[in-house]
Design an enzyme around this catalytic site. Structure first.
Site, PDB file in Angstrom:
ATOM      1  N   ARG A 108       5.718  10.976   3.374  1.00 30.22           N
ATOM      2  CA  ARG A 108       4.765   9.984   3.895  1.00 30.22           C
ATOM      3  C   ARG A 108       4.035  10.660   5.053  1.00 30.22           C
ATOM      4  O   ARG A 108       4.668  11.043   6.041  1.00 30.22           O
ATOM      5  CB  ARG A 108       5.492   8.733   4.383  1.00 30.22           C
ATOM      6  CG  ARG A 108       4.611   7.874   5.281  1.00 30.22           C
ATOM      7  CD  ARG A 108       5.191   6.517   5.564  1.00 30.22           C
ATOM      8  NE  ARG A 108       5.132   5.694   4.381  1.00 30.22           N
ATOM      9  CZ  ARG A 108       5.276   4.355   4.401  1.00 30.22           C
ATOM     10  NH1 ARG A 108       5.475   3.727   5.539  1.00 30.22           N
ATOM     11  NH2 ARG A 108       5.210   3.669   3.291  1.00 30.22           N
ATOM     12  N   HIS A 135      -1.181   5.033  -2.076  1.00 33.48           N
ATOM     13  CA  HIS A 135       0.217   4.573  -1.974  1.00 33.48           C
ATOM     14  C   HIS A 135       0.734   4.274  -3.396  1.00 33.48           C
ATOM     15  O   HIS A 135       0.986   3.130  -3.755  1.00 33.48           O
ATOM     16  CB  HIS A 135       0.286   3.331  -1.084  1.00 33.48           C
ATOM     17  CG  HIS A 135       1.661   3.013  -0.570  1.00 33.48           C
ATOM     18  ND1 HIS A 135       2.772   3.790  -0.855  1.00 33.48           N
ATOM     19  CD2 HIS A 135       2.114   1.999   0.230  1.00 33.48           C
ATOM     20  CE1 HIS A 135       3.834   3.270  -0.264  1.00 33.48           C
ATOM     21  NE2 HIS A 135       3.460   2.184   0.391  1.00 33.48           N
ATOM     22  N   GLN A 138       4.073   2.171  -4.146  1.00 32.65           N
ATOM     23  CA  GLN A 138       3.925   0.728  -3.967  1.00 32.65           C
ATOM     24  C   GLN A 138       3.302   0.108  -5.212  1.00 32.65           C
ATOM     25  O   GLN A 138       3.710  -0.957  -5.674  1.00 32.65           O
ATOM     26  CB  GLN A 138       3.058   0.434  -2.730  1.00 32.65           C
ATOM     27  CG  GLN A 138       2.839  -1.044  -2.490  1.00 32.65           C
ATOM     28  CD  GLN A 138       4.115  -1.774  -2.105  1.00 32.65           C
ATOM     29  OE1 GLN A 138       4.844  -1.333  -1.219  1.00 32.65           O
ATOM     30  NE2 GLN A 138       4.403  -2.892  -2.765  1.00 32.65           N
ATOM     31  N   ASP A 230      -3.458  -6.719   2.372  1.00 32.78           N
ATOM     32  CA  ASP A 230      -2.672  -5.735   3.124  1.00 32.78           C
ATOM     33  C   ASP A 230      -3.067  -5.892   4.589  1.00 32.78           C
ATOM     34  O   ASP A 230      -4.045  -6.591   4.898  1.00 32.78           O
ATOM     35  CB  ASP A 230      -3.018  -4.323   2.587  1.00 32.78           C
ATOM     36  CG  ASP A 230      -2.202  -3.210   3.230  1.00 32.78           C
ATOM     37  OD1 ASP A 230      -1.197  -3.510   3.910  1.00 32.78           O
ATOM     38  OD2 ASP A 230      -2.576  -2.027   3.053  1.00 32.78           O
ATOM     39  N   CYS A 270       1.859  -5.756   0.113  1.00 33.69           N
ATOM     40  CA  CYS A 270       2.825  -4.650   0.098  1.00 33.69           C
ATOM     41  C   CYS A 270       3.818  -4.731   1.254  1.00 33.69           C
ATOM     42  O   CYS A 270       4.868  -4.105   1.195  1.00 33.69           O
ATOM     43  CB  CYS A 270       2.090  -3.319   0.117  1.00 33.69           C
ATOM     44  SG  CYS A 270       1.003  -3.128   1.540  1.00 33.69           S
ATOM     45  N   ARG A 298      10.298  -2.090  -5.230  1.00 34.30           N
ATOM     46  CA  ARG A 298      10.141  -0.703  -4.753  1.00 34.30           C
ATOM     47  C   ARG A 298      11.354   0.106  -5.198  1.00 34.30           C
ATOM     48  O   ARG A 298      11.247   1.224  -5.695  1.00 34.30           O
ATOM     49  CB  ARG A 298      10.023  -0.662  -3.217  1.00 34.30           C
ATOM     50  CG  ARG A 298       8.712  -1.164  -2.662  1.00 34.30           C
ATOM     51  CD  ARG A 298       7.534  -0.300  -3.077  1.00 34.30           C
ATOM     52  NE  ARG A 298       7.655   1.079  -2.669  1.00 34.30           N
ATOM     53  CZ  ARG A 298       7.279   1.566  -1.478  1.00 34.30           C
ATOM     54  NH1 ARG A 298       6.718   0.775  -0.586  1.00 34.30           N
ATOM     55  NH2 ARG A 298       7.441   2.854  -1.178  1.00 34.30           N
TER      56      ARG A 298
HETATM   57  N1  NVA Z   1      -2.283   0.174   4.401  1.00 34.06           N
HETATM   58  C1  NVA Z   1      -1.003   0.153   5.063  1.00 34.06           C
HETATM   59  C2  NVA Z   1       0.101   0.109   4.057  1.00 34.06           C
HETATM   60  C3  NVA Z   1       1.481   0.022   4.668  1.00 34.06           C
HETATM   61  C4  NVA Z   1       2.569   0.033   3.624  1.00 34.06           C
HETATM   62  C5  NVA Z   1      -0.876   1.365   5.965  1.00 34.06           C
HETATM   63  O1  NVA Z   1      -1.273   2.459   5.542  1.00 34.06           O
HETATM   64  O2  NVA Z   1      -0.411   1.210   7.085  1.00 34.06           O
HETATM   65  N1   CP Z   2       5.118  -1.255   1.741  1.00 33.54           N
HETATM   66  C1   CP Z   2       5.601  -0.185   2.401  1.00 33.54           C
HETATM   67  O1   CP Z   2       5.343   0.962   2.050  1.00 33.54           O
HETATM   68  O2   CP Z   2       6.384  -0.499   3.463  1.00 33.54           O
HETATM   69  P1   CP Z   2       6.960   0.497   4.571  1.00 33.54           P
HETATM   70  O3   CP Z   2       5.781   0.942   5.414  1.00 33.54           O
HETATM   71  O4   CP Z   2       7.928  -0.335   5.344  1.00 33.54           O
HETATM   72  O5   CP Z   2       7.598   1.667   3.897  1.00 33.54           O
END
Ligand code: NVA
Ligand code: CP
Length: 310
Positions: A108, A135, A138, A230, A270, A298
């Site tokens: 990540r 992502h 997800q 989101d 998500c 997930r």
């Molecule tokens: N769009 C959000 C998704 C978090 C799972 C982010 O990138 O923070």
């Molecule tokens: N939805 C998701 O990816 O959550 P986290 O940021 O908690 O991993």
């Protein structure tokens, strides 16, 4: 006919065929059933997953870590603050070295190009656990959830309302591959990346899905089977917070907006969610919301993925 996915990276759903995505979903369904029946299945026995995190996480970290344990393997949480990566070791060298120790790498991070660099250098499969642009894990969980709740994916319409972000991009690609139309409603200046929207449109040509971007939230949700949102401010975007909150003020999912979708429409997110910002509490905590089944999936979707690629 099952396709062999051993060793395959998951960087974006653009690189996966509909057949390959379905194979993950079907495997996930099977593993979920086994788990709910309490049956042990440990195909990852003796295997290790390295998990590199440059951003925070609740779901991704815990679902991958718990998932690997359930499948008989071991997962390592590696923060970029603790790795030599934080002190200037290259991504490529990190990928080469980790490949000598582990059986797959989940990452990540911020720039999507960093995940591509890692995958280029690594000799084990690399799984994208979220970048600024995508992502995919997800969306595998989301597709599994939609399939479970609606009994099909093809021919459905998903309305994404809010910031055109990594989730929007991956939902468009996933929808396009499996024949589900995705319309994004976002204000000018916060729409999804046009180059990625184009990629999704090109993929949709083969399945009949429609991929579109509009400004009106009401127009987007009309006739929708799924209403998705989101956070308005994604990780790493805090400098842009005030501008985004202002621009997105009219894009909150309210009960009134939900009422304009199909009566049996699902509400999806998500997570993490900010009640009162992108969604009203009455919607996310209401009867149409499936956000916690989505979160659970997930685990199952990624277990399906890992069993196939590792
Ligand atoms: N769009 C959000 C998704 C978090 C799972 C982010 O990138 O923070
Ligand atoms: N939805 C998701 O990816 O959550 P986290 O940021 O908690 O991993």
């Amino acid at each position: 006919m099952a396709v062999n996915l051993k060793g395959k990276d998951l960087l974006t759903l653009h690189d996966w065929s509909s057949e390959e995505i379905w194979q993950v979903l079907k495997t996930a369904e099977h593993l979920k059933r086994l788990r709910h029946m309490g049956q042990r299945f440990e195909p990852l026995s003796g295997k290790t997953l390295a998990m590199i995190f440059a951003k925070p996480s609740t779901r991704t970290r815990v679902s991958f870590e718990a998932g690997v344990t359930q499948l008989g393997g071991h997962a390592l949480y590696l923060s970029t603050n603790d790795l030599q990566l934080g002190r200037g070791e290259t991504i490529a060298d990190t990928g080469r070295v980790l490949s000598r120790f582990v059986d797959a790498i989940m990452i990540r991070t911020f720039k999507h190009s960093h995940v591509e660099e890692l995958a280029e250098a690594a000799t084990v499969p690399v799984i994208n656990g979220l970048t600024d642009d995508y992502h995919p894990c997800q969306v595998l969980a989301d597709l599994l959830t939609i399939y479970e709740k609606k009994g099909r994916i093809e021919g459905l319409k998903l309305a994404y309302v809010g910031d055109g972000n990594n989730m929007t991009h991956s939902l468009m690609l996933g929808g396009a591959k499996l024949g589900m139309s995705v319309v994004c409603a976002s204000p000018a200046g916060l729409s999804p990346n046009p180059a990625i929207v184009e990629k999704a449109r090109a993929a949709a040509a083969a399945t009949g899905a429609e991929i579109s971007v509009v400004n009106s939230a009401a127009a987007a949700v009309a006739g929708a089977d799924i209403v998705y949102t989101d956070v308005f401010v994604s990780m790493g975007q805090d400098a842009d917070r005030e501008r985004k909150l202002q621009a997105l003020a009219g894009y909150r999912i309210t009960t009134a907006l939900m009422a304009q979708a199909k009566p049996d429409a699902l509400f999806m997110h998500c997570l993490p969610a900010h009640r009162g910002e992108e969604v009203e509490a009455a919607v996310i905590d209401g009867p149409q919301s499936v956000v916690f089944d989505e979160a659970e999936n997930r685990l199952h979707a990624q277990n399906g993925l890992m069993v196939l690629v590792m």
